[in-house]
Design an enzyme around this catalytic site. Structure first.
Site, PDB file in Angstrom:
ATOM      1  N   GLU A  37      41.094  27.420  37.232  1.00 38.27           N
ATOM      2  CA  GLU A  37      41.659  28.272  38.321  1.00 38.27           C
ATOM      3  C   GLU A  37      42.217  29.659  37.544  1.00 38.27           C
ATOM      4  O   GLU A  37      42.737  29.777  36.529  1.00 38.27           O
ATOM      5  CB  GLU A  37      42.725  27.412  39.103  1.00 38.27           C
ATOM      6  CG  GLU A  37      42.394  25.945  39.547  1.00 38.27           C
ATOM      7  CD  GLU A  37      41.244  26.235  40.731  1.00 38.27           C
ATOM      8  OE1 GLU A  37      40.828  27.147  41.072  1.00 38.27           O
ATOM      9  OE2 GLU A  37      41.293  25.128  41.282  1.00 38.27           O
ATOM     10  N   ASP A  40      38.314  33.079  37.132  1.00 34.88           N
ATOM     11  CA  ASP A  40      37.124  34.015  37.223  1.00 34.88           C
ATOM     12  C   ASP A  40      37.318  35.206  37.177  1.00 34.88           C
ATOM     13  O   ASP A  40      36.626  36.021  36.530  1.00 34.88           O
ATOM     14  CB  ASP A  40      36.456  33.569  38.854  1.00 34.88           C
ATOM     15  CG  ASP A  40      37.685  33.604  39.828  1.00 34.88           C
ATOM     16  OD1 ASP A  40      38.805  33.786  39.676  1.00 34.88           O
ATOM     17  OD2 ASP A  40      37.148  33.539  40.982  1.00 34.88           O
ATOM     18  N   LEU A 127      40.129  24.991  49.791  1.00 35.85           N
ATOM     19  CA  LEU A 127      38.681  24.378  49.334  1.00 35.85           C
ATOM     20  C   LEU A 127      37.364  25.294  49.468  1.00 35.85           C
ATOM     21  O   LEU A 127      36.428  24.847  49.922  1.00 35.85           O
ATOM     22  CB  LEU A 127      38.537  23.207  50.402  1.00 35.85           C
ATOM     23  CG  LEU A 127      39.559  22.095  50.250  1.00 35.85           C
ATOM     24  CD1 LEU A 127      39.434  21.036  51.346  1.00 35.85           C
ATOM     25  CD2 LEU A 127      39.500  21.552  48.891  1.00 35.85           C
ATOM     26  N   ASP A 174      34.023  30.851  44.378  1.00 34.83           N
ATOM     27  CA  ASP A 174      33.714  30.033  45.585  1.00 34.83           C
ATOM     28  C   ASP A 174      32.534  30.517  45.788  1.00 34.83           C
ATOM     29  O   ASP A 174      31.664  29.648  46.269  1.00 34.83           O
ATOM     30  CB  ASP A 174      34.823  30.408  46.600  1.00 34.83           C
ATOM     31  CG  ASP A 174      36.250  29.988  46.318  1.00 34.83           C
ATOM     32  OD1 ASP A 174      36.311  29.567  45.129  1.00 34.83           O
ATOM     33  OD2 ASP A 174      37.375  30.395  46.907  1.00 34.83           O
ATOM     34  N   TYR A 224      48.789  35.715  44.997  1.00 34.29           N
ATOM     35  CA  TYR A 224      47.431  35.719  44.327  1.00 34.29           C
ATOM     36  C   TYR A 224      47.268  37.257  43.772  1.00 34.29           C
ATOM     37  O   TYR A 224      47.157  37.217  42.686  1.00 34.29           O
ATOM     38  CB  TYR A 224      46.531  35.492  45.502  1.00 34.29           C
ATOM     39  CG  TYR A 224      45.264  35.209  44.801  1.00 34.29           C
ATOM     40  CD1 TYR A 224      44.388  34.052  44.335  1.00 34.29           C
ATOM     41  CD2 TYR A 224      44.096  36.373  44.531  1.00 34.29           C
ATOM     42  CE1 TYR A 224      43.373  33.831  43.732  1.00 34.29           C
ATOM     43  CE2 TYR A 224      43.042  36.323  43.669  1.00 34.29           C
ATOM     44  CZ  TYR A 224      42.544  34.963  43.412  1.00 34.29           C
ATOM     45  OH  TYR A 224      41.256  34.997  43.012  1.00 34.29           O
TER      46      TYR A 224
HETATM   47  C1  GLA Z   1      40.578  31.399  45.259  1.00 37.24           C
HETATM   48  C2  GLA Z   1      39.772  32.430  44.916  1.00 37.24           C
HETATM   49  C3  GLA Z   1      38.595  32.300  43.650  1.00 37.24           C
HETATM   50  C4  GLA Z   1      39.683  31.951  42.379  1.00 37.24           C
HETATM   51  C5  GLA Z   1      40.565  30.658  42.795  1.00 37.24           C
HETATM   52  C6  GLA Z   1      41.519  30.229  41.950  1.00 37.24           C
HETATM   53  O1  GLA Z   1      39.922  30.226  45.667  1.00 37.24           O
HETATM   54  O2  GLA Z   1      38.881  32.868  46.007  1.00 37.24           O
HETATM   55  O3  GLA Z   1      38.335  33.714  43.260  1.00 37.24           O
HETATM   56  O4  GLA Z   1      40.458  32.905  41.903  1.00 37.24           O
HETATM   57  O5  GLA Z   1      41.343  30.997  44.241  1.00 37.24           O
HETATM   58  O6  GLA Z   1      40.731  29.592  40.624  1.00 37.24           O
END
Ligand code: GLA
Length: 392
Positions: A37, A40, A127, A174, A224
């Site tokens: 997590e 990316d 999700l 995702d 975030y």
């Molecule tokens: C969200 C973002 C992804 C990733 C996850 C954490 O889902 O859309 O790009 O950064 O959080 O791993």
């Protein structure tokens, strides 16, 4: 709901709303990220799988040049001119507006559309619902556009669409899994080299179970973007301290963490530690999966949660409660929060014969603690997104 009834319900709703069948339909799956997590956007590693919950869209080019859109989840229909959208469009409609405008500019899409969006993925549940919507809309629009986008470029294109219209700097995790998933496999993704490898899911007698905290959050208003900013400033400082033009935080080795201590803020240092250790955990998980070593996999999941909670500071009271309660149940091999954090969901890896009793115990513990129901359900792996023509 499984995919066929969801698709058929979406087609029926389209007929009812717009007086005839759609021309194109598309679907994209949500995802469960086993590990990796916030790696990316740091050029790291991740190990997601697509799950059997989807976003579905039904689309038809419109005679007028307007967009008429209906969202099942909100029972809301809205109509507007692409490029002249009212300021108060709800996020789901603004996403569609962004996608249509982008396809008009980049791929010569003309005119308006009628569109229905539907899903059995809870929105904002961590999700990958947002990406599933984006990918299914993009797949449908590219069929209607005269110029095409290469499949390999689709994840980054959809990511950029989400970043511009949802005001969040999310990475490409995702969208990548939604487009390249395969049933019975997890996908190991290396975000620096772009390499993707399918890893067989040898979860012998085990089951993934998702628990939604129901603390829905829009990533744009969560922490975030702040985590992305911490990573950016940590990268600039780390290059100077290490005298190395590393491309991203994943270029830092665990042996170098001690050198960074005095030059980074506590937040920056702990997020770097999260990225470095999370990358290591992804490979521990990938090897454990292939060997069918569920004990090692479970331990890595527990450690990943601790890192999300302590180093990334992206967990919440409800998620910690769910994860800790899950970890102490018989037959639970590991549990952790999934996705961006700040609310959303967590999952547990369970021995299959314990699933029923686990669901009962967790539901009642959550109800007792927070006086609210717990959406809790097993998930299975699934295939990637697809798009098809409708003939009736
Ligand atoms: C969200 C973002 C992804 C990733 C996850 C954490 O889902 O859309 O790009 O950064 O959080 O791993």
């Amino acid at each position: 709901m499984s995919l066929p009834p969801l698709v058929s319900a979406t087609r029926q709703i389209f007929k009812k709303m717009f007086g005839g069948p759609p021309v194109i339909m598309a679907h994209a799956p949500g995802r469960l990220n086993i590990c990796g997590e916030h790696t990316d956007y740091n050029g790291g590693l991740a190990l997601p799988l697509a799950i059997d919950r989807h976003a579905v869209v039904a689309v038809k080019p419109a005679d007028s040049s307007r967009i008429r859109a209906y969202a099942m989840a909100f029972d809301e229909q809205i109509e507007w001119m692409p490029g002249h959208a009212p300021e108060n469009l709800p996020p789901w409609a603004s996403y569609i507006n962004g996608a249509v405008t982008q396809f008009q500019e980049d791929f010569g899409l003309k005119g308006g559309i009628d569109i229905v969006v539907n899903s059995d993925l809870s929105i904002g549940s961590g999700l990958g619902s947002s990406a599933a919507f984006g990918v299914s809309i993009a797949l449908a629009l590219q069929i209607l556009s005269p110029r095409k986008i290469k499949v390999a470029d689709l994840p980054a294109y959809c990511q950029q669409m989400e970043n511009s219209y949802m005001m969040v700097e999310t990475g490409v995790l995702d969208q990548t899994i939604a487009i390249f998933a395969r049933k019975n496999y997890a996908l190991r993704i290396d975000f620096t080299s772009g390499t993707r490898t399918l890893e067989p899911l040898r979860c012998k007698n085990c089951q993934f179970v998702v628990m939604e905290s129901t603390e829905s959050r829009q990533l744009a208003t969560s922490g975030y973007n702040e985590r992305v900013a911490w990573c950016q400033s940590a990268l600039i400082k780390s290059r100077k301290i290490l005298r190395d033009q590393i491309r991203n935080l994943s270029g830092i080795k665990s042996s170098q963490l001690a050198h960074l201590k005095s030059g980074l803020t506590p937040h920056e240092l702990s997020i770097v530690r999260h990225v470095v250790t999370e990358n290591e955990r992804v490979d521990i998980c990938a090897r454990a999966l292939v060997k069918g070593d569920m004990t090692t996999l479970g331990t890595a999941l527990n450690e990943a949660h601790a890192s999300m909670r302590d180093d990334l500071e992206a967990s919440t009271e409800r998620l910690d409660f769910l994860v800790e309660t899950a970890q102490s149940q018989t037959g639970c091999l590991g549990a952790r929060l999934v996705g961006g954090g700040f609310g959303g969901s967590c999952f547990a890896l369970l021995e299959s014969d314990q699933v029923e009793s686990f669901i009962a115990v967790m539901s009642s513990a959550y109800e007792k603690k927070f006086a609210t129901g717990l959406p809790i359900y097993p998930v299975a792996s699934d295939d990637a997104a697809s798009v098809w023509r409708v003939y009736d």
